[in-house]
Design a protein around this motif. Structure first.
Motif, PDB file in Angstrom:
ATOM      1  N   ARG A   1     -43.897 114.519  37.141  1.00 40.90           N
ATOM      2  CA  ARG A   1     -44.106 115.267  38.385  1.00 40.90           C
ATOM      3  C   ARG A   1     -44.473 116.714  38.079  1.00 40.90           C
ATOM      4  NH1 ARG A   1     -39.355 114.584  40.936  1.00 40.90           N
ATOM      5  NH2 ARG A   1     -38.554 116.485  40.002  1.00 40.90           N
ATOM      6  N   THR A   2     -43.767 117.315  37.130  1.00 39.72           N
ATOM      7  CA  THR A   2     -44.056 118.695  36.747  1.00 39.72           C
ATOM      8  C   THR A   2     -45.472 118.820  36.195  1.00 39.72           C
ATOM      9  OG1 THR A   2     -41.722 119.109  36.291  1.00 39.72           O
ATOM     10  CG2 THR A   2     -43.310 120.627  35.298  1.00 39.72           C
ATOM     11  N   ARG A   3     -45.875 117.861  35.388  1.00 40.62           N
ATOM     12  CA  ARG A   3     -47.235 117.881  34.840  1.00 40.62           C
ATOM     13  C   ARG A   3     -48.280 117.751  35.940  1.00 40.62           C
ATOM     14  NH1 ARG A   3     -46.048 114.358  29.378  1.00 40.62           N
ATOM     15  NH2 ARG A   3     -45.365 116.140  28.130  1.00 40.62           N
ATOM     16  N   ARG A   4     -47.992 116.944  36.973  1.00 43.00           N
ATOM     17  CA  ARG A   4     -48.923 116.839  38.113  1.00 43.00           C
ATOM     18  C   ARG A   4     -49.013 118.173  38.841  1.00 43.00           C
ATOM     19  NH1 ARG A   4     -46.384 111.847  38.991  1.00 43.00           N
ATOM     20  NH2 ARG A   4     -45.159 112.756  40.668  1.00 43.00           N
ATOM     21  N   TRP A   5     -47.864 118.834  39.040  1.00 44.18           N
ATOM     22  CA  TRP A   5     -47.873 120.144  39.703  1.00 44.18           C
ATOM     23  C   TRP A   5     -48.700 121.143  38.902  1.00 44.18           C
ATOM     24  CZ3 TRP A   5     -41.892 120.580  40.680  1.00 44.18           C
ATOM     25  CH2 TRP A   5     -41.540 119.743  41.751  1.00 44.18           C
ATOM     26  N   ILE A   6     -48.541 121.114  37.581  1.00 40.55           N
ATOM     27  CA  ILE A   6     -49.307 122.026  36.727  1.00 40.55           C
ATOM     28  C   ILE A   6     -50.793 121.726  36.841  1.00 40.55           C
ATOM     29  CG2 ILE A   6     -49.816 122.618  34.323  1.00 40.55           C
ATOM     30  CD1 ILE A   6     -46.749 122.247  33.800  1.00 40.55           C
ATOM     31  N   ALA A   7     -51.166 120.455  36.782  1.00 41.39           N
ATOM     32  CA  ALA A   7     -52.580 120.075  36.890  1.00 41.39           C
ATOM     33  C   ALA A   7     -53.145 120.491  38.250  1.00 41.39           C
ATOM     34  CB  ALA A   7     -52.750 118.572  36.680  1.00 41.39           C
ATOM     35  N   ASP A   8     -52.370 120.289  39.324  1.00 42.27           N
ATOM     36  CA  ASP A   8     -52.820 120.699  40.659  1.00 42.27           C
ATOM     37  C   ASP A   8     -53.038 122.209  40.720  1.00 42.27           C
ATOM     38  OD1 ASP A   8     -52.665 118.076  41.515  1.00 42.27           O
ATOM     39  OD2 ASP A   8     -50.756 118.339  42.570  1.00 42.27           O
ATOM     40  N   GLU A   9     -52.104 122.962  40.155  1.00 37.99           N
ATOM     41  CA  GLU A   9     -52.224 124.418  40.184  1.00 37.99           C
ATOM     42  C   GLU A   9     -53.404 124.886  39.340  1.00 37.99           C
ATOM     43  OE1 GLU A   9     -51.581 128.073  41.625  1.00 37.99           O
ATOM     44  OE2 GLU A   9     -50.636 126.216  42.283  1.00 37.99           O
ATOM     45  N   GLU A  10     -53.618 124.244  38.197  1.00 34.30           N
ATOM     46  CA  GLU A  10     -54.784 124.591  37.369  1.00 34.30           C
ATOM     47  C   GLU A  10     -56.089 124.307  38.115  1.00 34.30           C
ATOM     48  OE1 GLU A  10     -52.959 123.956  32.893  1.00 34.30           O
ATOM     49  OE2 GLU A  10     -53.935 122.255  33.877  1.00 34.30           O
ATOM     50  N   ARG A  11     -56.119 123.188  38.857  1.00 36.83           N
ATOM     51  CA  ARG A  11     -57.308 122.865  39.646  1.00 36.83           C
ATOM     52  C   ARG A  11     -57.533 123.913  40.732  1.00 36.83           C
ATOM     53  NH1 ARG A  11     -57.271 120.922  44.248  1.00 36.83           N
ATOM     54  NH2 ARG A  11     -55.234 119.939  44.068  1.00 36.83           N
ATOM     55  N   ARG A  12     -56.446 124.308  41.430  1.00 33.62           N
ATOM     56  CA  ARG A  12     -56.578 125.333  42.473  1.00 33.62           C
ATOM     57  C   ARG A  12     -57.039 126.666  41.890  1.00 33.62           C
ATOM     58  NH1 ARG A  12     -52.233 122.373  44.781  1.00 33.62           N
ATOM     59  NH2 ARG A  12     -50.674 123.563  43.647  1.00 33.62           N
ATOM     60  N   GLU A  13     -56.483 127.026  40.729  1.00 35.07           N
ATOM     61  CA  GLU A  13     -56.910 128.273  40.068  1.00 35.07           C
ATOM     62  C   GLU A  13     -58.399 128.229  39.740  1.00 35.07           C
ATOM     63  OE1 GLU A  13     -55.455 131.232  38.944  1.00 35.07           O
ATOM     64  OE2 GLU A  13     -53.761 130.759  40.246  1.00 35.07           O
ATOM     65  N   ALA A  14     -58.866 127.093  39.211  1.00 34.97           N
ATOM     66  CA  ALA A  14     -60.285 126.956  38.875  1.00 34.97           C
ATOM     67  C   ALA A  14     -61.142 127.045  40.136  1.00 34.97           C
ATOM     68  CB  ALA A  14     -60.534 125.631  38.149  1.00 34.97           C
ATOM     69  N   GLU A  15     -60.684 126.423  41.231  1.00 37.35           N
ATOM     70  CA  GLU A  15     -61.421 126.501  42.491  1.00 37.35           C
ATOM     71  C   GLU A  15     -61.479 127.935  42.994  1.00 37.35           C
ATOM     72  OE1 GLU A  15     -59.402 123.794  45.074  1.00 37.35           O
ATOM     73  OE2 GLU A  15     -60.393 122.031  44.228  1.00 37.35           O
ATOM     74  N   ARG A  16     -60.350 128.635  42.921  1.00 40.06           N
ATOM     75  CA  ARG A  16     -60.328 130.031  43.383  1.00 40.06           C
ATOM     76  C   ARG A  16     -61.262 130.903  42.546  1.00 40.06           C
ATOM     77  NH1 ARG A  16     -54.847 128.978  44.769  1.00 40.06           N
ATOM     78  NH2 ARG A  16     -54.079 129.455  42.683  1.00 40.06           N
ATOM     79  N   SER A  17     -61.273 130.677  41.244  1.00 43.39           N
ATOM     80  CA  SER A  17     -62.136 131.502  40.387  1.00 43.39           C
ATOM     81  C   SER A  17     -63.615 131.223  40.652  1.00 43.39           C
ATOM     82  CB  SER A  17     -61.798 131.281  38.913  1.00 43.39           C
ATOM     83  OG  SER A  17     -62.206 130.005  38.493  1.00 43.39           O
ATOM     84  N   ARG A  18     -63.928 130.001  41.114  1.00 42.58           N
ATOM     85  CA  ARG A  18     -65.311 129.665  41.477  1.00 42.58           C
ATOM     86  C   ARG A  18     -65.599 129.987  42.944  1.00 42.58           C
ATOM     87  NH1 ARG A  18     -64.122 124.326  39.335  1.00 42.58           N
ATOM     88  NH2 ARG A  18     -64.355 123.702  41.491  1.00 42.58           N
ATOM     89  N   GLY A  19     -64.561 130.360  43.694  1.00 40.31           N
ATOM     90  CA  GLY A  19     -64.740 130.657  45.111  1.00 40.31           C
ATOM     91  C   GLY A  19     -64.849 129.416  45.970  1.00 40.31           C
ATOM     92  N   VAL A  20     -64.271 128.316  45.509  1.00 36.46           N
ATOM     93  CA  VAL A  20     -64.394 127.044  46.214  1.00 36.46           C
ATOM     94  C   VAL A  20     -63.134 126.696  46.985  1.00 36.46           C
ATOM     95  CG1 VAL A  20     -64.715 124.549  45.863  1.00 36.46           C
ATOM     96  CG2 VAL A  20     -65.980 126.170  44.462  1.00 36.46           C
ATOM     97  N   GLY A  21     -62.052 127.396  46.799  1.00 36.48           N
ATOM     98  CA  GLY A  21     -60.746 127.018  47.337  1.00 36.48           C
ATOM     99  C   GLY A  21     -60.754 126.562  48.781  1.00 36.48           C
ATOM    100  N   ARG A  22     -59.747 125.790  49.131  1.00 37.31           N
ATOM    101  CA  ARG A  22     -59.617 125.292  50.500  1.00 37.31           C
ATOM    102  C   ARG A  22     -59.056 126.384  51.395  1.00 37.31           C
ATOM    103  NH1 ARG A  22     -56.140 120.036  49.748  1.00 37.31           N
ATOM    104  NH2 ARG A  22     -56.554 119.952  47.547  1.00 37.31           N
TER     105      ARG A  22
END
Length: 72
Positions: free
Chosen positions: A24-45
């Motif tokens: 579960r912790t690894r999923r949370w980390i992966a989700d947060e890494e995905r959100r960070e990447a989206e934010r850095s590309r300006g794609v975030g929800r």
């Protein structure tokens, strides 16, 4: 011997619980890494995105109107 088996059973149970927590912790980390990447590309929800269905606000957006609350 029965106490020893009981302890082993308990330790195996603890191991399964901790592995589940780790997954579960690894999923949370992966989700947060995905959100960070989206934010850095300006794609975030955008949490305030308005979904339109047939030119009208979707049902979940009309909640304030159904309860007589003003949105202005």
């Amino acid at each position: 011997m029965s106490d020893r088996m009981s302890r082993l059973v308990q330790l195996r149970f603890l191991e399964r619980v901790q592995l589940g927590d780790l997954e579960r912790t690894r999923r949370w980390i992966a989700d947060e890494e995905r959100r960070e990447a989206e934010r850095s590309r300006g794609v975030g929800r955008d949490p305030l995105v308005r979904w339109l269905v047939g030119g009208q606000p979707a049902d979940h957006e009309r909640g304030d109107q159904r309860f007589g609350l003003r949105t202005t």
